[in-house]
Design an enzyme around this catalytic site. Structure first.
Site, short mmCIF file in Angstrom:
data_model
loop_
_atom_site.label_atom_id
_atom_site.label_comp_id
_atom_site.label_asym_id
_atom_site.label_seq_id
_atom_site.Cartn_x
_atom_site.Cartn_y
_atom_site.Cartn_z
N ASP A 285 20.72 17.09 28.42
CA ASP A 285 19.41 16.78 28.40
C ASP A 285 18.50 18.24 28.15
OD1 ASP A 285 17.33 14.56 29.46
OD2 ASP A 285 16.68 16.56 30.05
N ASN A 293 6.73 18.85 24.33
CA ASN A 293 5.84 17.82 23.59
C ASN A 293 4.32 17.88 24.09
OD1 ASN A 293 7.23 16.12 21.89
ND2 ASN A 293 7.89 14.74 23.35
N HIS A 298 3.80 16.34 19.53
CA HIS A 298 5.26 15.42 19.13
C HIS A 298 5.97 15.90 17.91
CE1 HIS A 298 4.74 12.71 22.65
NE2 HIS A 298 3.49 12.61 22.18
N ASP A 302 9.66 16.17 17.76
CA ASP A 302 10.73 15.50 17.10
C ASP A 302 11.62 16.36 16.27
OD1 ASP A 302 9.62 13.17 17.94
OD2 ASP A 302 8.33 12.83 16.09
N GLU A 328 15.25 12.63 25.32
CA GLU A 328 15.78 14.03 25.04
C GLU A 328 17.37 13.94 25.44
OE1 GLU A 328 13.59 14.52 29.07
OE2 GLU A 328 13.48 13.40 27.24
#
Length: 408
Positions: A285, A293, A298, A302, A328
């Site tokens: 993770d 973010n 974002h 991404d 994630e």
């Protein structure tokens, strides 16, 4: 007792011609008219009717046996020539054919009622036969690339033309020929039969040629259908592969999605139990991903997900399966891998992630991740159980300060 006379000979020729016309009809059906075979079918039909009129001329009005039957013979010749012209792609005006028929009718009428002469009528019909047979023969000889059966038609046309020329010469130069005609009998029946049979053979070989043409058309059509089938099959295979890829791949990162990862994991669990092989699951993770973010947007998040997926793929073996389970959270399924080997692999991947430069990650600081490792145990009944244990180890790594590996 059977007697082979003119009526018998011409009746046989007439019925054979009509049978050939019916066979042409069977080949093409309603599409017959606009084809060479359609013209040749009309030739066989009109030739057959002409022969039957000759066979029954004794019971019919005089003009039928002197004008109508001979005129129909010329019409039959016209259809032979017209069909062959269609076959080779030549163009002849219908006025040309109509003029030939009108001239023939006028000639036969004149030599029947104006200046009656049986010798002239025989000569005229023989001349028409020789002219049309020779003209048809020349069209075929001059056009290469026709079906193989054309050579048989050429041969029979040559024989029919030669026979017609001989009959023409006999009618013009031999009075005995006319006397034999008037006398009738078997010898004349044979002579008439030869001319009629040669005409029937012309129609028969035209039927063979039309059959070969249809066979070639069907073969070509079958080839086109096979090509379309192969193309369609290729499209179906490609589309199926694409749909399968979409159904099993995470659209963001290009690695396995959760559904495919879990299905493959259950298969690997069954294989590991069957062959008593180790199986290890690695969960990771991204640390502080929500803050990344929120702070950088974002698009940056991404891009980071894609970079982490690439790192998982780069550090995986061919037998391993990297996947994104959601958000994630990533996973790496490692068949035939012990707990120690998996922990070492997790450490390598952890270091690889921390070494990702900001220019590649899109984040202006070091990126880290926390790991949880779980090896298959006897009480793990499915992937859900294995994932749950690895997830527990992952949260211990989070709570232990992040950027570390914990084993279940």
């Amino acid at each position: 007792m059977f007697t082979f006379d003119v009526a018998t000979a011409t009746s046989l020729v007439g019925f054979l011609s009509i049978l050939i016309a019916c066979a042409f009809r069977g080949l093409r059906g309603r599409a017959l008219a606009g084809t060479p075979g359609g013209q040749w079918a009309m030739s066989a039909l009109t030739g057959g009717v002409a022969a039957l009129l000759v066979a029954n001329s004794a019971t019919l009005p005089g003009y039928i046996g002197t004008v109508a039957d001979n005129a129909l013979s010329v019409v039959s010749l016209v259809f032979i020539h017209r069909g062959t012209a269609m076959l080779v792609g030549a163009r002849y005006s219908d006025r040309y054919y109509l003029l030939c028929i009108v001239a023939a009718v006028a000639g036969f009428a004149w030599f029947s009622y104006g200046q009656a002469s049986l010798q002239a009528r025989i000569a005229l019909v023989s001349a028409y036969r020789a002219a049309f047979y020779c003209a048809t023969l020349l069209m075929l000889v001059k056009r290469p690339g026709l079906p193989a059966g054309t050579r048989y038609l050429v041969d029979i046309l040559a024989l029919a033309a030669i026979w017609s020329v001989l009959r023409l010469g006999a009618a013009v130069f031999s009075g005995d020929h006319v006397d034999s005609f008037l006398a009738g009998g078997s010898s004349f029946a044979v002579m008439v039969s030869v001319g009629g049979i040669l005409h029937v053979l012309v129609n028969a070989f035209q039927f063979r040629l039309e059959s070969e043409k249809i066979r070639d058309e069907l073969a070509a059509h079958a080839g086109r259908l096979q090509q379309k089938r192969d193309m369609l099959k290729s499209v179906v295979v490609e589309r199926t592969a694409e749909l399968t890829r979409q159904a099993s791949t995470d659209s963001m990162t290009g690695i396995a999605n959760r559904r495919h990862f879990m299905e493959r994991g259950n298969d690997e669990i069954e294989r590991a139990r069957r062959y008593h092989l180790p199986l290890t699951l690695l969960l990771l993770d991204i640390d502080h991903f929500k803050q990344i973010n929120d702070r950088f947007g974002h698009p940056a998040g991404d891009k980071l997900l894609q970079v982490i997926a690439q790192a998982c793929q780069s550090n995986a073996r061919n037998v391993d399966l990297p996947g994104r389970l959601g958000g994630e959270e990533f996973a790496l399924l490692m068949p035939e891998t012990s707990a120690i080997a998996a922990r070492l692999a997790a450490e390598r991947l952890r270091r690889a992630i921390t070494a990702i430069p900001p220019a590649l990650s899109g984040v202006p600081h070091q990126v880290t991740a926390s790991f949880g490792v779980a090896t298959l145990k006897s009480y793990d009944t499915s992937m859900d159980s294995l994932v749950a244990r690895a997830d527990t180890a992952l949260y211990r790594a989070k709570n232990g300060g992040r950027n570390r590996v914990e084993a279940a």
